[in-house]
Design an enzyme around this catalytic site. Structure first.
Site, PDB file in Angstrom:
ATOM      1  N   CYS A   1       0.846  -1.205   0.069  1.00 48.05           N
ATOM      2  CA  CYS A   1       0.082   0.045   0.022  1.00 48.05           C
ATOM      3  C   CYS A   1       0.504   1.093   0.022  1.00 48.05           C
ATOM      4  O   CYS A   1       0.676   2.437  -0.719  1.00 48.05           O
ATOM      5  CB  CYS A   1      -0.879  -0.153   1.115  1.00 48.05           C
ATOM      6  SG  CYS A   1      -0.204  -0.532   2.849  1.00 48.05           S
TER       7      CYS A   1
ATOM      8  N   HIS B   1      -3.110   6.107   4.668  1.00 53.20           N
ATOM      9  CA  HIS B   1      -1.630   6.334   5.139  1.00 53.20           C
ATOM     10  C   HIS B   1      -1.236   7.793   4.543  1.00 53.20           C
ATOM     11  O   HIS B   1      -1.599   8.177   3.521  1.00 53.20           O
ATOM     12  CB  HIS B   1      -0.810   5.357   4.245  1.00 53.20           C
ATOM     13  CG  HIS B   1      -1.053   3.752   4.744  1.00 53.20           C
ATOM     14  ND1 HIS B   1      -1.882   3.257   5.876  1.00 53.20           N
ATOM     15  CD2 HIS B   1      -0.560   2.644   4.328  1.00 53.20           C
ATOM     16  CE1 HIS B   1      -1.747   2.073   5.892  1.00 53.20           C
ATOM     17  NE2 HIS B   1      -0.967   1.714   5.082  1.00 53.20           N
TER      18      HIS B   1
HETATM   19  N1  LIG Z   1      -5.458  -3.621   4.466  1.00 56.47           N
HETATM   20  C1  LIG Z   1      -4.760  -3.081   3.498  1.00 56.47           C
HETATM   21  O1  LIG Z   1      -4.683  -1.686   3.589  1.00 56.47           O
HETATM   22  C2  LIG Z   1      -4.028  -3.521   2.497  1.00 56.47           C
HETATM   23  C3  LIG Z   1      -3.428  -2.896   1.508  1.00 56.47           C
HETATM   24  C4  LIG Z   1      -2.571  -3.373   0.452  1.00 56.47           C
HETATM   25  C5  LIG Z   1      -2.661  -5.026   0.588  1.00 56.47           C
HETATM   26  N2  LIG Z   1      -3.101  -5.711   1.439  1.00 56.47           N
HETATM   27  C6  LIG Z   1      -3.059  -7.127   1.311  1.00 56.47           C
HETATM   28  O2  LIG Z   1      -4.483  -7.611   0.792  1.00 56.47           O
HETATM   29  C7  LIG Z   1      -4.430  -8.966   1.681  1.00 56.47           C
HETATM   30  C8  LIG Z   1      -5.819  -8.832   2.615  1.00 56.47           C
HETATM   31  O3  LIG Z   1      -5.837  -7.872   3.374  1.00 56.47           O
HETATM   32  P1  LIG Z   1      -6.893  -7.373   4.409  1.00 56.47           P
HETATM   33  O4  LIG Z   1      -6.397  -6.188   5.076  1.00 56.47           O
HETATM   34  O5  LIG Z   1      -8.129  -7.487   3.739  1.00 56.47           O
HETATM   35  O6  LIG Z   1      -6.692  -8.631   5.491  1.00 56.47           O
HETATM   36  P2  LIG Z   1      -8.113  -9.059   6.617  1.00 56.47           P
HETATM   37  O7  LIG Z   1      -8.951  -7.771   6.753  1.00 56.47           O
HETATM   38  O8  LIG Z   1      -7.655  -9.800   7.469  1.00 56.47           O
HETATM   39  O9  LIG Z   1      -8.943  -9.820   5.581  1.00 56.47           O
HETATM   40  C9  LIG Z   1      -8.326 -11.146   5.176  1.00 56.47           C
HETATM   41  C10 LIG Z   1      -9.441 -12.131   4.160  1.00 56.47           C
HETATM   42  O10 LIG Z   1      -8.842 -13.098   3.613  1.00 56.47           O
HETATM   43  C11 LIG Z   1      -9.676 -14.332   3.917  1.00 56.47           C
HETATM   44  N3  LIG Z   1      -8.588 -15.532   4.184  1.00 56.47           N
HETATM   45  C12 LIG Z   1      -7.854 -15.660   4.992  1.00 56.47           C
HETATM   46  N4  LIG Z   1      -7.086 -16.687   4.686  1.00 56.47           N
HETATM   47  C13 LIG Z   1      -7.865 -17.278   3.792  1.00 56.47           C
HETATM   48  C14 LIG Z   1      -7.549 -18.394   3.182  1.00 56.47           C
HETATM   49  N5  LIG Z   1      -7.002 -19.501   3.272  1.00 56.47           N
HETATM   50  N6  LIG Z   1      -8.626 -18.859   2.126  1.00 56.47           N
HETATM   51  C15 LIG Z   1      -9.759 -18.046   1.688  1.00 56.47           C
HETATM   52  N7  LIG Z   1      -9.621 -16.806   2.292  1.00 56.47           N
HETATM   53  C16 LIG Z   1      -8.825 -16.349   3.263  1.00 56.47           C
HETATM   54  C17 LIG Z   1     -10.428 -13.668   5.128  1.00 56.47           C
HETATM   55  O11 LIG Z   1     -11.378 -14.444   5.437  1.00 56.47           O
HETATM   56  P3  LIG Z   1     -12.397 -14.801   6.748  1.00 56.47           P
HETATM   57  O12 LIG Z   1     -13.048 -13.493   6.734  1.00 56.47           O
HETATM   58  O13 LIG Z   1     -13.190 -15.944   6.288  1.00 56.47           O
HETATM   59  O14 LIG Z   1     -11.165 -15.065   7.737  1.00 56.47           O
HETATM   60  C18 LIG Z   1     -10.743 -12.228   4.733  1.00 56.47           C
HETATM   61  O15 LIG Z   1     -11.908 -12.188   3.866  1.00 56.47           O
HETATM   62  C19 LIG Z   1      -3.280  -9.193   2.545  1.00 56.47           C
HETATM   63  O16 LIG Z   1      -2.359  -9.841   1.588  1.00 56.47           O
HETATM   64  C20 LIG Z   1      -2.506  -7.752   2.684  1.00 56.47           C
HETATM   65  O17 LIG Z   1      -1.171  -7.911   2.843  1.00 56.47           O
HETATM   66  C21 LIG Z   1      -3.907  -4.995   2.548  1.00 56.47           C
END
Ligand SMILES: NC(=O)c1ccc[n+]([C@@H]2O[C@H](COP(=O)([O-])OP(=O)(O)OC[C@H]3O[C@@H](n4cnc5c(N)ncnc54)[C@H](OP(=O)(O)O)[C@@H]3O)[C@@H](O)[C@H]2O)c1
Length: 338
Positions: free
Chosen positions: A131, A245
């Site tokens: 990000c 951010h």
């Molecule tokens: N947050 C940010 O600002 C941001 C920015 C850039 C990139 N990212 C990247 O985007 C990704 C997601 O981030 P997030 O912030 O959205 O995380 P999050 O809020 O923790 O959400 C994770 C999601 O992935 C699902 N999940 C986890 N393990 C899984 C599996 N084995 N099989 C299928 N679904 C699974 C979860 O499902 P459940 O709800 O069922 O647990 C949930 O829907 C990460 O790789 C992160 O590094 C995030």
């Protein structure tokens, strides 16, 4: 090859980024034939709204048939390593939000305002950057293209939602407890978060002292900007902000530059909005960056520590759930469709 009216899947649909992916597809009227939502067994059966209908979330397993043309992965690096190869084998083009494939040679790492032309070379996977890297690249790129950047020093002020939906909930709960004078034990992040800040919650490399977030930003910015040896120093800090951010950037350029010239370059750059009102002390803020796709840039001024006049200081704020993740991924997917 571009796709006509594709079937799309979102993996991680219930997460902080996944829910924004659904909203971005809807708001941008993405031309899709159908949308399938995946998460873990914890969320299977939940209904999420898309274009006036409730879509049922399905559990992703080894036997899942992706049955889609484009898969938007946003479920963390281990889920991507486990499931992306199968999605590609089944014929999907994957846009991956995790760090799993970003630095792999042959995988385009794309911020469309910078290197949309890299998308065409994909072999099934296109990586969405970290990000901070995505947000910083939007204003850095026009300065690099027009003048040439020779060095970057950055400090970040990163929001709770950058660490996912659970960290966002923890900041809310910790703040409520603090204001009520109650004890609160953090379980998602390591340190007390209410009215506090701390060095980014990724592992610190014992040899260099850099944390994993800082290493990602440096490596990824160099890859996106095709500047493999660009010197970049960065300190990443988590602050008690819910969303968006901010980044303080000091940029050394190839020649002396007036702040007005930089202001003109940035004002003309796609994806940048200048917020630079000295009279009213109004500059980029996460509260104003939240919910919009543009990256806000202001406090554009000479860096007084560089007597050559080649260095500028800037303050940037961008919504990391949008430009830093979901919006950028959907913009990439738009390049895949007719
Ligand atoms: N947050 C940010 O600002 C941001 C920015 C850039 C990139 N990212 C990247 O985007 C990704 C997601 O981030 P997030 O912030 O959205 O995380 P999050 O809020 O923790 O959400 C994770 C999601 O992935 C699902 N999940 C986890 N393990 C899984 C599996 N084995 N099989 C299928 N679904 C699974 C979860 O499902 P459940 O709800 O069922 O647990 C949930 O829907 C990460 O790789 C992160 O590094 C995030």
């Amino acid at each position: 090859m571009s796709l006509n009216n594709p079937s799309v899947a979102i993996v991680g649909a219930t997460g902080a980024v996944g829910t924004e992916l659904i909203t971005c597809l809807e708001r941008r009227d993405f031309p899709l034939h159908d949308l399938r939502l995946f998460a873990t067994a914890r969320s299977a059966g939940r209904n999420l709204a898309f274009r006036g209908k409730g879509l049922r979330v399905m559990e992703l397993t080894e036997n899942t048939l992706f049955d889609c043309d484009i898969a938007l992965f946003s479920a963390g690096a281990s889920a991507s390593r486990r499931f992306v190869p199968e999605a590609v084998r089944q014929g999907a083009v994957v846009v991956d939000n995790s760090s799993a494939y970003r630095m792999e040679p042959g995988v385009p790492l794309v911020v469309p305002e910078v290197n949309a032309d890299a998308i065409a070379a994909h072999r099934g996977i296109i990586a969405n950057p970290n990000c901070v890297a995505a947000i910083a690249a939007v204003p850095l790129w026009p300065l690099h293209r027009e003048v040439g950047i020779t060095r970057i020093v950055a400090a970040t002020y990163q929001a709770a939602s950058g660490a996912g939906a659970a960290a966002l909930a923890e900041l809310r709960a910790a703040t409520g407890a603090f204001l009520a004078g109650k004890d609160f034990t953090p379980s998602v992040l390591r340190h007390p978060y209410a009215f506090n800040l701390f060095s980014h919650d990724t592992a610190v490399d014992p040899a260099s002292g850099a944390n994993a977030e800082e290493i990602k930003v440096v490596d990824e910015l160099r890859k996106i900007m095709q500047a493999p040896r660009l010197p970049i120093g960065i300190t990443c800090i988590r602050v008690p902000v819910l969303r968006a951010h901010s980044i303080a950037l000091t940029v050394e350029l190839a020649r002396a530059i007036e702040p007005d010239e930089a202001r003109r370059i940035l004002a003309a750059a796609p994806g940048v909005k200048t917020v630079d009102d000295r009279e009213n002390n109004h500059f980029p803020m996460p509260s104003e960056a939240s919910g919009q796709g543009d990256v806000l840039v202001g406090r554009i001024r000479r860096d007084a520590s560089d007597p050559t006049g080649r260095s500028l200081a800037l303050l940037v704020a961008g919504d990391q759930l949008l430009k830093g993740a979901a919006l950028n991924a959907v913009q990439i997917a738009e390049h895949l469709v007719d």
